[in-house]
Design a protein around this motif. Structure first.
Motif, PDB file in Angstrom:
ATOM      1  N   PRO A   2      10.127  -7.290  -0.600  1.00 25.08           N
ATOM      2  CA  PRO A   2       9.850  -5.903  -0.232  1.00 25.08           C
ATOM      3  C   PRO A   2       8.565  -5.402  -0.889  1.00 25.08           C
ATOM      4  CG  PRO A   2      11.615  -6.010  -1.835  1.00 25.08           C
ATOM      5  CD  PRO A   2      11.283  -7.418  -1.463  1.00 25.08           C
ATOM      6  N   PHE A   3       8.031  -4.353  -0.302  1.00 23.19           N
ATOM      7  CA  PHE A   3       6.852  -3.718  -0.882  1.00 23.19           C
ATOM      8  C   PHE A   3       7.237  -2.952  -2.133  1.00 23.19           C
ATOM      9  CE2 PHE A   3       4.987  -4.502   3.197  1.00 23.19           C
ATOM     10  CZ  PHE A   3       3.656  -4.666   2.902  1.00 23.19           C
ATOM     11  N   LYS A   4       6.290  -2.820  -3.009  1.00 21.11           N
ATOM     12  CA  LYS A   4       6.477  -1.995  -4.196  1.00 21.11           C
ATOM     13  C   LYS A   4       6.793  -0.569  -3.734  1.00 21.11           C
ATOM     14  CE  LYS A   4       3.794  -0.292  -8.086  1.00 21.11           C
ATOM     15  NZ  LYS A   4       2.484  -0.279  -8.725  1.00 21.11           N
ATOM     16  N   LYS A   5       7.625   0.106  -4.466  1.00 23.64           N
ATOM     17  CA  LYS A   5       7.933   1.492  -4.111  1.00 23.64           C
ATOM     18  C   LYS A   5       6.666   2.328  -4.265  1.00 23.64           C
ATOM     19  CE  LYS A   5      12.803   1.489  -5.075  1.00 23.64           C
ATOM     20  NZ  LYS A   5      13.405   1.654  -3.809  1.00 23.64           N
ATOM     21  N   HIS A   6       6.429   3.126  -3.278  1.00 24.70           N
ATOM     22  CA  HIS A   6       5.259   4.007  -3.274  1.00 24.70           C
ATOM     23  C   HIS A   6       5.594   5.231  -2.438  1.00 24.70           C
ATOM     24  CE1 HIS A   6       4.247   2.803   0.866  1.00 24.70           C
ATOM     25  NE2 HIS A   6       4.643   1.603   0.483  1.00 24.70           N
ATOM     26  N   SER A   7       4.759   6.238  -2.522  1.00 31.29           N
ATOM     27  CA  SER A   7       5.039   7.491  -1.808  1.00 31.29           C
ATOM     28  C   SER A   7       4.195   7.652  -0.545  1.00 31.29           C
ATOM     29  CB  SER A   7       4.800   8.675  -2.739  1.00 31.29           C
ATOM     30  OG  SER A   7       3.445   8.676  -3.163  1.00 31.29           O
ATOM     31  N   ARG A   8       3.550   6.614  -0.118  1.00 26.79           N
ATOM     32  CA  ARG A   8       2.667   6.717   1.049  1.00 26.79           C
ATOM     33  C   ARG A   8       3.459   6.566   2.341  1.00 26.79           C
ATOM     34  NH1 ARG A   8      -3.195   4.882  -0.857  1.00 26.79           N
ATOM     35  NH2 ARG A   8      -3.099   5.876  -2.893  1.00 26.79           N
ATOM     36  N   GLN A   9       2.880   7.062   3.413  1.00 25.60           N
ATOM     37  CA  GLN A   9       3.531   7.024   4.720  1.00 25.60           C
ATOM     38  C   GLN A   9       3.750   5.600   5.211  1.00 25.60           C
ATOM     39  OE1 GLN A   9       1.458   9.465   7.567  1.00 25.60           O
ATOM     40  NE2 GLN A   9       2.716   8.804   9.281  1.00 25.60           N
ATOM     41  N   VAL A  80      -8.878   9.749   4.983  1.00 26.78           N
ATOM     42  CA  VAL A  80      -7.541  10.238   5.338  1.00 26.78           C
ATOM     43  C   VAL A  80      -6.598   9.057   5.580  1.00 26.78           C
ATOM     44  CG1 VAL A  80      -6.210  11.481   7.093  1.00 26.78           C
ATOM     45  CG2 VAL A  80      -8.355  12.451   6.235  1.00 26.78           C
ATOM     46  N   LEU A  81      -7.056   8.065   6.340  1.00 27.07           N
ATOM     47  CA  LEU A  81      -6.225   6.903   6.643  1.00 27.07           C
ATOM     48  C   LEU A  81      -5.856   6.139   5.373  1.00 27.07           C
ATOM     49  CD1 LEU A  81      -4.904   5.182   8.873  1.00 27.07           C
ATOM     50  CD2 LEU A  81      -7.039   3.859   8.959  1.00 27.07           C
ATOM     51  N   ALA A  82      -6.813   5.922   4.498  1.00 29.62           N
ATOM     52  CA  ALA A  82      -6.558   5.161   3.267  1.00 29.62           C
ATOM     53  C   ALA A  82      -5.509   5.848   2.396  1.00 29.62           C
ATOM     54  CB  ALA A  82      -7.850   4.964   2.486  1.00 29.62           C
ATOM     55  N   LYS A  83      -5.474   7.159   2.388  1.00 30.76           N
ATOM     56  CA  LYS A  83      -4.492   7.889   1.578  1.00 30.76           C
ATOM     57  C   LYS A  83      -3.087   7.812   2.160  1.00 30.76           C
ATOM     58  CE  LYS A  83      -7.923  11.021  -0.282  1.00 30.76           C
ATOM     59  NZ  LYS A  83      -8.523  12.345  -0.165  1.00 30.76           N
ATOM     60  N   LYS A  84      -2.956   7.387   3.418  1.00 35.02           N
ATOM     61  CA  LYS A  84      -1.648   7.286   4.061  1.00 35.02           C
ATOM     62  C   LYS A  84      -0.960   5.953   3.819  1.00 35.02           C
ATOM     63  CE  LYS A  84      -2.468  10.300   8.035  1.00 35.02           C
ATOM     64  NZ  LYS A  84      -2.461  10.350   9.515  1.00 35.02           N
ATOM     65  N   THR A  85      -1.688   4.954   3.339  1.00 40.88           N
ATOM     66  CA  THR A  85      -1.123   3.605   3.275  1.00 40.88           C
ATOM     67  C   THR A  85      -1.253   2.970   1.894  1.00 40.88           C
ATOM     68  OG1 THR A  85      -1.031   1.466   4.396  1.00 40.88           O
ATOM     69  CG2 THR A  85      -3.219   2.443   4.128  1.00 40.88           C
ATOM     70  N   PHE A  86      -0.337   2.076   1.607  1.00 36.65           N
ATOM     71  CA  PHE A  86      -0.349   1.316   0.366  1.00 36.65           C
ATOM     72  C   PHE A  86      -1.354   0.163   0.461  1.00 36.65           C
ATOM     73  CE2 PHE A  86       1.745  -1.924  -2.417  1.00 36.65           C
ATOM     74  CZ  PHE A  86       1.655  -1.222  -3.615  1.00 36.65           C
ATOM     75  N   ALA A 102     -14.332   1.666   5.204  1.00 36.48           N
ATOM     76  CA  ALA A 102     -12.954   1.348   4.810  1.00 36.48           C
ATOM     77  C   ALA A 102     -12.894   0.908   3.354  1.00 36.48           C
ATOM     78  CB  ALA A 102     -12.379   0.275   5.723  1.00 36.48           C
ATOM     79  N   PHE A 103     -13.841   0.081   2.942  1.00 38.02           N
ATOM     80  CA  PHE A 103     -13.840  -0.400   1.564  1.00 38.02           C
ATOM     81  C   PHE A 103     -13.951   0.761   0.587  1.00 38.02           C
ATOM     82  CE2 PHE A 103     -15.342  -2.287  -2.309  1.00 38.02           C
ATOM     83  CZ  PHE A 103     -14.651  -3.476  -2.382  1.00 38.02           C
ATOM     84  N   LYS A 104     -14.882   1.652   0.834  1.00 44.15           N
ATOM     85  CA  LYS A 104     -15.090   2.821  -0.028  1.00 44.15           C
ATOM     86  C   LYS A 104     -13.841   3.690  -0.065  1.00 44.15           C
ATOM     87  CE  LYS A 104     -17.777   7.070  -0.325  1.00 44.15           C
ATOM     88  NZ  LYS A 104     -18.655   7.974   0.410  1.00 44.15           N
ATOM     89  N   ALA A 105     -13.271   3.956   1.106  1.00 44.96           N
ATOM     90  CA  ALA A 105     -12.087   4.816   1.185  1.00 44.96           C
ATOM     91  C   ALA A 105     -10.939   4.236   0.371  1.00 44.96           C
ATOM     92  CB  ALA A 105     -11.674   5.006   2.641  1.00 44.96           C
ATOM     93  N   CYS A 106     -10.721   2.934   0.471  1.00 47.53           N
ATOM     94  CA  CYS A 106      -9.638   2.294  -0.268  1.00 47.53           C
ATOM     95  C   CYS A 106      -9.904   2.307  -1.772  1.00 47.53           C
ATOM     96  CB  CYS A 106      -9.428   0.871   0.230  1.00 47.53           C
ATOM     97  SG  CYS A 106      -8.713   0.806   1.878  1.00 47.53           S
ATOM     98  N   ALA A 107     -11.125   1.991  -2.165  1.00 42.49           N
ATOM     99  CA  ALA A 107     -11.469   1.986  -3.590  1.00 42.49           C
ATOM    100  C   ALA A 107     -11.235   3.361  -4.205  1.00 42.49           C
ATOM    101  CB  ALA A 107     -12.925   1.557  -3.781  1.00 42.49           C
ATOM    102  N   GLU A 108     -11.581   4.400  -3.488  1.00 45.96           N
ATOM    103  CA  GLU A 108     -11.435   5.757  -4.014  1.00 45.96           C
ATOM    104  C   GLU A 108      -9.995   6.263  -3.962  1.00 45.96           C
ATOM    105  OE1 GLU A 108     -14.379   7.933  -1.786  1.00 45.96           O
ATOM    106  OE2 GLU A 108     -16.012   7.197  -3.071  1.00 45.96           O
ATOM    107  N   ALA A 109      -9.200   5.799  -2.990  1.00 42.24           N
ATOM    108  CA  ALA A 109      -7.834   6.306  -2.803  1.00 42.24           C
ATOM    109  C   ALA A 109      -6.771   5.492  -3.546  1.00 42.24           C
ATOM    110  CB  ALA A 109      -7.494   6.331  -1.314  1.00 42.24           C
ATOM    111  N   GLY A 110      -7.159   4.379  -4.155  1.00 42.89           N
ATOM    112  CA  GLY A 110      -6.168   3.537  -4.810  1.00 42.89           C
ATOM    113  C   GLY A 110      -5.352   2.726  -3.820  1.00 42.89           C
TER     114      GLY A 110
END
Length: 162
Positions: A2-9, A80-86, A102-110
């Motif tokens: 299973p995926f790690k527990k997270h609060s993302r959509q 916005v998309l990067a903040k919705k997903t693990f 996409a790379f920048k968005a992910c790096a900044e959003a964790g």
């Protein structure tokens, strides 16, 4: 596993799911990931993304189908998309031209980032430019995942000989 527990959509988003590699990736998830995986397919065309959803439903009607996320190729939409997903799997190339958003968005959003490009010079540039942001946010960034593997795994999707 299973995926790690997270609060993302979403657990996973396949960005560029209507392209060659994106569709192979979505098909693999539909066939092999746990049935409770929360996932989405993303790209610019809602109609083409709905076609990917239909394909995935046909492959495995017992699993939860992916959601559709219409997303343009720009900083604002991808942030916005990067903040919705693990995890975001980026299949939009050529990466040297289209991949930085996409790379920048992910790096900044964790958000954990995966791609399948072999563009090594681009890899180096992205790591140099965004490694501090990724470290600060906790994002893992992995390049060249599974490059040139698809034609062996999915012979029906292999690129035709020219």
């Amino acid at each position: 596993m299973p995926f790690k527990k997270h609060s993302r959509q979403y657990d996973i988003v396949v960005y560029g799911a209507t392209g060659y590699t994106g569709l192979i990736t979505a098909e693999y998830i539909a066939n092999h990931f746990p049935t409770d995986t929360k996932w989405a397919v993303a790209g610019r065309s809602a109609q083409k993304l709905e076609d990917v959803v239909k394909t995935c439903k046909g492959l495995n009607p017992d699993r939860k189908p992916p959601q559709v996320e219409v997303c343009s190729l720009n900083d604002a939409d991808l942030a916005v998309l990067a903040k919705k997903t693990f995890v975001l799997i980026a299949t939009v190339g050529p990466y040297a031209r289209y991949g930085e958003y996409a790379f920048k968005a992910c790096a900044e959003a964790g958000t954990h980032y995966f791609d399948c490009t072999g563009e090594a010079i681009w890899h180096g540039a992205m790591i140099k430019k965004y490694s501090e942001a990724a470290k600060a946010s906790g994002a893992c960034t992995i390049h060249a995942l599974g490059i040139f593997y698809a034609s062996k795994r999915f012979p029906s999707r292999a690129m035709p000989n020219k």
